[in-house]
Design a protein around this motif. Sequence first.
Motif, PDB file in Angstrom:
ATOM      1  N   PHE A  85       0.881  -1.136  -0.099  1.00 25.14           N
ATOM      2  CA  PHE A  85       0.087  -0.152   0.135  1.00 25.14           C
ATOM      3  C   PHE A  85       0.876   1.236   0.013  1.00 25.14           C
ATOM      4  O   PHE A  85       0.822   2.102   0.821  1.00 25.14           O
ATOM      5  CB  PHE A  85      -1.062  -0.047   1.272  1.00 25.14           C
ATOM      6  CG  PHE A  85      -0.456  -0.826   2.368  1.00 25.14           C
ATOM      7  CD1 PHE A  85      -0.013   0.030   3.505  1.00 25.14           C
ATOM      8  CD2 PHE A  85      -0.657  -2.073   2.802  1.00 25.14           C
ATOM      9  CE1 PHE A  85       0.532  -0.512   4.551  1.00 25.14           C
ATOM     10  CE2 PHE A  85      -0.292  -2.778   3.644  1.00 25.14           C
ATOM     11  CZ  PHE A  85       0.239  -1.942   4.889  1.00 25.14           C
ATOM     12  N   PRO A  86       1.698   1.502  -1.109  1.00 30.63           N
ATOM     13  CA  PRO A  86       2.782   2.502  -1.057  1.00 30.63           C
ATOM     14  C   PRO A  86       2.441   3.816  -1.889  1.00 30.63           C
ATOM     15  O   PRO A  86       3.721   4.458  -1.709  1.00 30.63           O
ATOM     16  CB  PRO A  86       3.847   1.616  -1.851  1.00 30.63           C
ATOM     17  CG  PRO A  86       3.150   0.764  -2.976  1.00 30.63           C
ATOM     18  CD  PRO A  86       1.745   0.481  -2.332  1.00 30.63           C
ATOM     19  N   ILE A  87       1.374   4.070  -2.017  1.00 26.89           N
ATOM     20  CA  ILE A  87       1.443   5.185  -3.247  1.00 26.89           C
ATOM     21  C   ILE A  87       1.198   6.503  -2.558  1.00 26.89           C
ATOM     22  O   ILE A  87       0.312   6.685  -2.005  1.00 26.89           O
ATOM     23  CB  ILE A  87       0.263   4.816  -4.224  1.00 26.89           C
ATOM     24  CG1 ILE A  87       0.553   3.377  -4.971  1.00 26.89           C
ATOM     25  CG2 ILE A  87       0.327   5.899  -5.325  1.00 26.89           C
ATOM     26  CD1 ILE A  87       1.843   3.285  -5.677  1.00 26.89           C
ATOM     27  N   MET A  88       2.241   7.417  -2.984  1.00 24.75           N
ATOM     28  CA  MET A  88       1.899   8.787  -2.617  1.00 24.75           C
ATOM     29  C   MET A  88       2.386   9.947  -3.487  1.00 24.75           C
ATOM     30  O   MET A  88       2.703  11.026  -3.309  1.00 24.75           O
ATOM     31  CB  MET A  88       3.079   9.130  -1.157  1.00 24.75           C
ATOM     32  CG  MET A  88       2.393   8.518   0.215  1.00 24.75           C
ATOM     33  SD  MET A  88       3.462   8.916   1.625  1.00 24.75           S
ATOM     34  CE  MET A  88       2.785  10.635   1.715  1.00 24.75           C
ATOM     35  N   TYR A  89       2.400   9.189  -4.901  1.00 25.38           N
ATOM     36  CA  TYR A  89       2.777  10.111  -5.880  1.00 25.38           C
ATOM     37  C   TYR A  89       1.718  11.270  -6.150  1.00 25.38           C
ATOM     38  O   TYR A  89       0.592  11.016  -6.046  1.00 25.38           O
ATOM     39  CB  TYR A  89       3.042   9.242  -7.234  1.00 25.38           C
ATOM     40  CG  TYR A  89       4.415   8.263  -7.111  1.00 25.38           C
ATOM     41  CD1 TYR A  89       5.545   8.962  -7.287  1.00 25.38           C
ATOM     42  CD2 TYR A  89       3.951   6.882  -6.958  1.00 25.38           C
ATOM     43  CE1 TYR A  89       6.554   8.068  -6.838  1.00 25.38           C
ATOM     44  CE2 TYR A  89       5.255   6.132  -6.862  1.00 25.38           C
ATOM     45  CZ  TYR A  89       6.490   6.598  -6.846  1.00 25.38           C
ATOM     46  OH  TYR A  89       7.531   5.689  -6.843  1.00 25.38           O
ATOM     47  N   THR A  90       2.337  12.326  -6.307  1.00 24.06           N
ATOM     48  CA  THR A  90       1.226  13.412  -6.457  1.00 24.06           C
ATOM     49  C   THR A  90       1.003  13.799  -7.907  1.00 24.06           C
ATOM     50  O   THR A  90       0.072  14.894  -8.093  1.00 24.06           O
ATOM     51  CB  THR A  90       2.118  14.868  -5.857  1.00 24.06           C
ATOM     52  OG1 THR A  90       3.503  15.114  -6.755  1.00 24.06           O
ATOM     53  CG2 THR A  90       2.526  14.742  -4.711  1.00 24.06           C
ATOM     54  N   ASP A  91       1.187  12.976  -8.889  1.00 26.69           N
ATOM     55  CA  ASP A  91       0.838  13.420 -10.191  1.00 26.69           C
ATOM     56  C   ASP A  91       0.051  12.365 -10.959  1.00 26.69           C
ATOM     57  O   ASP A  91       0.142  12.182 -12.132  1.00 26.69           O
ATOM     58  CB  ASP A  91       2.128  13.641 -11.162  1.00 26.69           C
ATOM     59  CG  ASP A  91       3.073  12.502 -11.062  1.00 26.69           C
ATOM     60  OD1 ASP A  91       3.078  11.717 -10.297  1.00 26.69           O
ATOM     61  OD2 ASP A  91       3.946  12.416 -12.221  1.00 26.69           O
ATOM     62  N   LEU A  92      -0.738  11.712  -9.975  1.00 24.71           N
ATOM     63  CA  LEU A  92      -1.538  10.436 -10.706  1.00 24.71           C
ATOM     64  C   LEU A  92      -2.987  10.996 -11.102  1.00 24.71           C
ATOM     65  O   LEU A  92      -3.566  11.780 -10.576  1.00 24.71           O
ATOM     66  CB  LEU A  92      -1.598   9.273  -9.828  1.00 24.71           C
ATOM     67  CG  LEU A  92      -0.376   8.744  -9.349  1.00 24.71           C
ATOM     68  CD1 LEU A  92      -0.681   7.461  -8.315  1.00 24.71           C
ATOM     69  CD2 LEU A  92       0.678   8.235 -10.430  1.00 24.71           C
ATOM     70  N   GLU A  93      -3.562  10.257 -11.988  1.00 27.90           N
ATOM     71  CA  GLU A  93      -5.142  10.572 -12.217  1.00 27.90           C
ATOM     72  C   GLU A  93      -5.992  10.219 -11.105  1.00 27.90           C
ATOM     73  O   GLU A  93      -6.567  10.887 -10.713  1.00 27.90           O
ATOM     74  CB  GLU A  93      -5.415   9.483 -13.600  1.00 27.90           C
ATOM     75  CG  GLU A  93      -6.659   9.581 -13.937  1.00 27.90           C
ATOM     76  CD  GLU A  93      -7.271   8.687 -15.022  1.00 27.90           C
ATOM     77  OE1 GLU A  93      -8.669   8.635 -15.276  1.00 27.90           O
ATOM     78  OE2 GLU A  93      -6.316   8.253 -15.739  1.00 27.90           O
ATOM     79  N   HIS A  94      -5.500   9.159 -10.404  1.00 30.02           N
ATOM     80  CA  HIS A  94      -6.326   8.689  -9.197  1.00 30.02           C
ATOM     81  C   HIS A  94      -5.278   9.226  -7.971  1.00 30.02           C
ATOM     82  O   HIS A  94      -4.501   8.455  -7.662  1.00 30.02           O
ATOM     83  CB  HIS A  94      -6.478   7.311  -9.108  1.00 30.02           C
ATOM     84  CG  HIS A  94      -7.265   6.739 -10.361  1.00 30.02           C
ATOM     85  ND1 HIS A  94      -6.802   6.204 -11.322  1.00 30.02           N
ATOM     86  CD2 HIS A  94      -8.662   6.636 -10.275  1.00 30.02           C
ATOM     87  CE1 HIS A  94      -7.637   5.778 -12.079  1.00 30.02           C
ATOM     88  NE2 HIS A  94      -8.907   6.136 -11.517  1.00 30.02           N
TER      89      HIS A  94
END
Length: 329
Positions: free
Chosen positions: A174-183
């Motif tokens: 459960f690793p996602i912190m990217y700031t440029d995703l569609e979701h």
Amino acid sequence: MADWAERIPGIKALLESRFDRVDVAYKTVNNQPIETAILIPKSLAPDSTSVPVLVDIHGGALVMGANPEPGFIARWAIDLVEQEQAIWVCPSYRLLPESTSGEILDDIDDFWKWVHHPASVSSGLQAAVNTVRPGLTLNLYRVALRGESAGGFLSLQTAFLYPHSKVKVVIAHFPIMYTDLEHDPLPARSKDVPPGSDADKLIDKYLEEVAKKPGQIRTVSPWPEMGEFLFATFGTGRLKSLTGDDERMTLRYAMSRAKSLPPLWVAQGIQDPIVAKEATDEVVAKIREAYPDTPLKYTVEDGEHGLGADLAITDSWVAEGVAFVKKYW
């Protein structure tokens, strides 16, 4: 989070009974040491050679956490370290909002440089182990990396940005912190939390205190310390503003830097209210498209944040993931 808080005493007892621990500074900032914990299984023979390493980066939304964070450690990870007769290395790093997301990434970069310092110098992982177990010889070409939540994000970032880490396999749950995703993986403001709420006031007051102490850093805030602040950022949707606009927080930049990636085991809970499954799906799909030769195991299971924390190494999907990790570690 309540369940995680209740499990802390049991995990602490497990760690104390099964590992010897030493804490060592891997860098210093503003005269404050930033440390890593090194946990050595008591079952490991004192003259062991070619000892593998599991690095474990703690979570906590880049705002809180400790090294290691007993509330969040998966029981199966403890078993994995002992089963592989590895050492367990748990770095701390500067935390938001006293520091920036870019400074956090700088700490992770410097940690990996420290890990691979040659044993002949007085600094580095092997030198630190020598102070407590002089007979142990590490195999720094057998390094696995694990992280959950923000720790999983920093593990993915290691794979993308820091090839000098020489990591053989990454476990990012459960690793996602990217700031440029569609979701967008970072929580938006809740409809139940209007601007100017008590949560906003709590955040504003804390930021005012931080501004009065420029240069102050914070590296360890074990659960539940900073928990109220963190949940306030979730409710108000202000965590994204705290992470800032450093381009290294984007998947676009990360993918532009890496020609290849080590094998990845990514896991995600379907009902996770903090890291949306759709965001993890998006990142996994983009990695598979850009790096078709990278072995990538994507585990999706019923569960929330902290998926699988109390499973044993032999349980269901964990056993399959561990088999994948051992194939490459």
